[in-house]
Motif scaffolding. Structure first.
Motif, PDB file in Angstrom:
ATOM      1  N   ASP A  70     -12.801 -10.233  10.540  1.00 32.70           N
ATOM      2  CA  ASP A  70     -13.361 -11.594  10.515  1.00 32.70           C
ATOM      3  C   ASP A  70     -13.580 -12.009   9.072  1.00 32.70           C
ATOM      4  N   LEU A  71     -12.977 -13.131   8.671  1.00 34.07           N
ATOM      5  CA  LEU A  71     -13.074 -13.625   7.296  1.00 34.07           C
ATOM      6  C   LEU A  71     -13.897 -14.894   7.228  1.00 34.07           C
ATOM      7  N   ASP A  72     -14.578 -15.077   6.115  1.00 31.42           N
ATOM      8  CA  ASP A  72     -15.329 -16.293   5.860  1.00 31.42           C
ATOM      9  C   ASP A  72     -14.341 -17.386   5.446  1.00 31.42           C
ATOM     10  N   VAL A  73     -14.290 -18.474   6.185  1.00 33.11           N
ATOM     11  CA  VAL A  73     -13.324 -19.553   5.953  1.00 33.11           C
ATOM     12  C   VAL A  73     -13.441 -20.133   4.548  1.00 33.11           C
ATOM     13  N   ALA A  74     -14.645 -20.390   4.090  1.00 35.12           N
ATOM     14  CA  ALA A  74     -14.842 -21.017   2.785  1.00 35.12           C
ATOM     15  C   ALA A  74     -14.274 -20.160   1.653  1.00 35.12           C
ATOM     16  N   ASN A  75     -14.333 -18.850   1.790  1.00 30.64           N
ATOM     17  CA  ASN A  75     -13.851 -17.968   0.731  1.00 30.64           C
ATOM     18  C   ASN A  75     -12.337 -17.844   0.683  1.00 30.64           C
ATOM     19  N   THR A 124       0.792  -1.229   0.000  1.00 33.92           N
ATOM     20  CA  THR A 124       0.000   0.000   0.000  1.00 33.92           C
ATOM     21  C   THR A 124       0.824   1.279   0.000  1.00 33.92           C
ATOM     22  N   GLY A 125       2.084   1.194   0.367  1.00 27.05           N
ATOM     23  CA  GLY A 125       2.900   2.393   0.490  1.00 27.05           C
ATOM     24  C   GLY A 125       2.672   3.135   1.798  1.00 27.05           C
ATOM     25  N   VAL A 126       1.921   2.549   2.711  1.00 25.99           N
ATOM     26  CA  VAL A 126       1.613   3.161   4.000  1.00 25.99           C
ATOM     27  C   VAL A 126       2.445   2.483   5.085  1.00 25.99           C
ATOM     28  N   ASP A 127       3.165   3.304   5.857  1.00 31.77           N
ATOM     29  CA  ASP A 127       3.937   2.757   6.968  1.00 31.77           C
ATOM     30  C   ASP A 127       3.000   2.485   8.134  1.00 31.77           C
ATOM     31  N   VAL A 128       2.947   1.227   8.571  1.00 29.68           N
ATOM     32  CA  VAL A 128       2.071   0.807   9.656  1.00 29.68           C
ATOM     33  C   VAL A 128       2.919   0.224  10.770  1.00 29.68           C
ATOM     34  N   ARG A 129       2.520   0.521  12.011  1.00 32.90           N
ATOM     35  CA  ARG A 129       3.201  -0.051  13.172  1.00 32.90           C
ATOM     36  C   ARG A 129       2.140  -0.651  14.090  1.00 32.90           C
ATOM     37  N   ILE A 130       2.377  -1.890  14.488  1.00 32.85           N
ATOM     38  CA  ILE A 130       1.486  -2.577  15.437  1.00 32.85           C
ATOM     39  C   ILE A 130       2.231  -2.627  16.765  1.00 32.85           C
ATOM     40  N   ALA A 131       1.876  -1.709  17.681  1.00 34.16           N
ATOM     41  CA  ALA A 131       2.584  -1.621  18.953  1.00 34.16           C
ATOM     42  C   ALA A 131       1.978  -2.544  20.010  1.00 34.16           C
ATOM     43  N   GLY A 132       0.697  -2.858  19.867  1.00 31.23           N
ATOM     44  CA  GLY A 132       0.027  -3.714  20.847  1.00 31.23           C
ATOM     45  C   GLY A 132       0.054  -5.168  20.433  1.00 31.23           C
ATOM     46  N   ASP A 133      -0.849  -5.929  21.019  1.00 31.89           N
ATOM     47  CA  ASP A 133      -0.922  -7.359  20.739  1.00 31.89           C
ATOM     48  C   ASP A 133      -1.555  -7.642  19.387  1.00 31.89           C
ATOM     49  N   LEU A 134      -1.072  -8.696  18.763  1.00 35.33           N
ATOM     50  CA  LEU A 134      -1.644  -9.232  17.540  1.00 35.33           C
ATOM     51  C   LEU A 134      -2.115 -10.635  17.884  1.00 35.33           C
ATOM     52  N   ASP A 135      -3.343 -10.937  17.515  1.00 34.09           N
ATOM     53  CA  ASP A 135      -3.948 -12.211  17.896  1.00 34.09           C
ATOM     54  C   ASP A 135      -4.778 -12.723  16.738  1.00 34.09           C
ATOM     55  N   TRP A 136      -4.898 -14.049  16.647  1.00 33.41           N
ATOM     56  CA  TRP A 136      -5.784 -14.603  15.635  1.00 33.41           C
ATOM     57  C   TRP A 136      -6.512 -15.815  16.145  1.00 33.41           C
ATOM     58  N   GLN A 137      -7.591 -16.090  15.482  1.00 34.16           N
ATOM     59  CA  GLN A 137      -8.417 -17.264  15.758  1.00 34.16           C
ATOM     60  C   GLN A 137      -8.562 -17.956  14.413  1.00 34.16           C
ATOM     61  N   LEU A 138      -8.333 -19.255  14.376  1.00 32.95           N
ATOM     62  CA  LEU A 138      -8.300 -19.940  13.089  1.00 32.95           C
ATOM     63  C   LEU A 138      -9.586 -20.658  12.721  1.00 32.95           C
ATOM     64  N   TRP A 139     -10.518 -20.761  13.638  1.00 32.77           N
ATOM     65  CA  TRP A 139     -11.755 -21.453  13.255  1.00 32.77           C
ATOM     66  C   TRP A 139     -12.947 -20.781  13.860  1.00 32.77           C
ATOM     67  N   PRO A 140     -14.053 -20.960  13.306  1.00 31.75           N
ATOM     68  CA  PRO A 140     -14.920 -19.981  12.664  1.00 31.75           C
ATOM     69  C   PRO A 140     -15.249 -18.799  13.539  1.00 31.75           C
ATOM     70  N   PRO A 141     -15.259 -17.673  12.930  1.00 33.68           N
ATOM     71  CA  PRO A 141     -14.623 -17.349  11.660  1.00 33.68           C
ATOM     72  C   PRO A 141     -13.124 -17.153  11.861  1.00 33.68           C
ATOM     73  N   VAL A 142     -12.394 -17.100  10.763  1.00 32.65           N
ATOM     74  CA  VAL A 142     -10.981 -16.755  10.847  1.00 32.65           C
ATOM     75  C   VAL A 142     -10.941 -15.279  11.237  1.00 32.65           C
ATOM     76  N   SER A 143     -10.276 -14.966  12.338  1.00 29.50           N
ATOM     77  CA  SER A 143     -10.241 -13.595  12.857  1.00 29.50           C
ATOM     78  C   SER A 143      -8.817 -13.151  13.107  1.00 29.50           C
ATOM     79  N   VAL A 144      -8.569 -11.890  12.831  1.00 29.63           N
ATOM     80  CA  VAL A 144      -7.299 -11.258  13.165  1.00 29.63           C
ATOM     81  C   VAL A 144      -7.640 -10.029  13.990  1.00 29.63           C
TER      82      VAL A 144
END
Length: 143
Positions: free
Chosen positions: A87-92, A45-65
């Protein structure tokens, strides 16, 4: 014959167990992928992004970041988000990215500073997001 079948089933079970354990180990801490994600976003994207806090994900339903304390700077504008959730649709996920659907994109505690003006978004949520299609937006803003 029975001995061969038993050995084959046991070997397959061992391979599956080992693969599952390795995958669980690799994916248990999303925070270790922050530098790669920040670089990927900057390259795409050309955008500088910084994630200073926690990053977390869930892998089953739905896939979440989920990410906290995300900041970005682009063309004289500074963004800060307290929380971001996708939140993403797993099938897609198995389809072409142009056909992906985002079930929900939520941002909270966002501040945009732009040449003296400040926009604050308490919370905003886009639902059922897809490429080249309008999506409903619910937001709480102050300027």
């Amino acid at each position: 014959m029975m001995r061969l079948l038993r050995f084959t089933v046991l070997a397959l079970a061992l391979v599956l167990l080992t693969s599952g354990a390795a995958l669980a180990y690799l994916l248990q801490d999303a925070n270790r992928f922050k530098p790669e994600i920040e670089t990927l976003i900057a390259n795409q994207t050309g955008v500088d992004v910084r994630i200073a806090g926690d990053l977390d994900w869930q892998l089953w339903p739905p896939v979440s970041v989920r990410a906290s304390e995300v900041s970005a700077s682009h063309e004289g504008r500074d963004w800060q988000a307290g929380r971001l959730s996708l939140d993403l649709d797993v099938a897609n996920l198995l389809r072409d990215p142009d056909q992906w659907r985002v079930q929900a994109l939520t941002v909270a505690d966002v501040t945009l500073r732009d040449r003296g003006g400040v926009l604050t978004i308490s919370q905003a949520r886009l639902a059922d997001l897809a490429p080249r299609r309008a999506a409903p937006l619910a937001a709480s803003l102050s300027y």
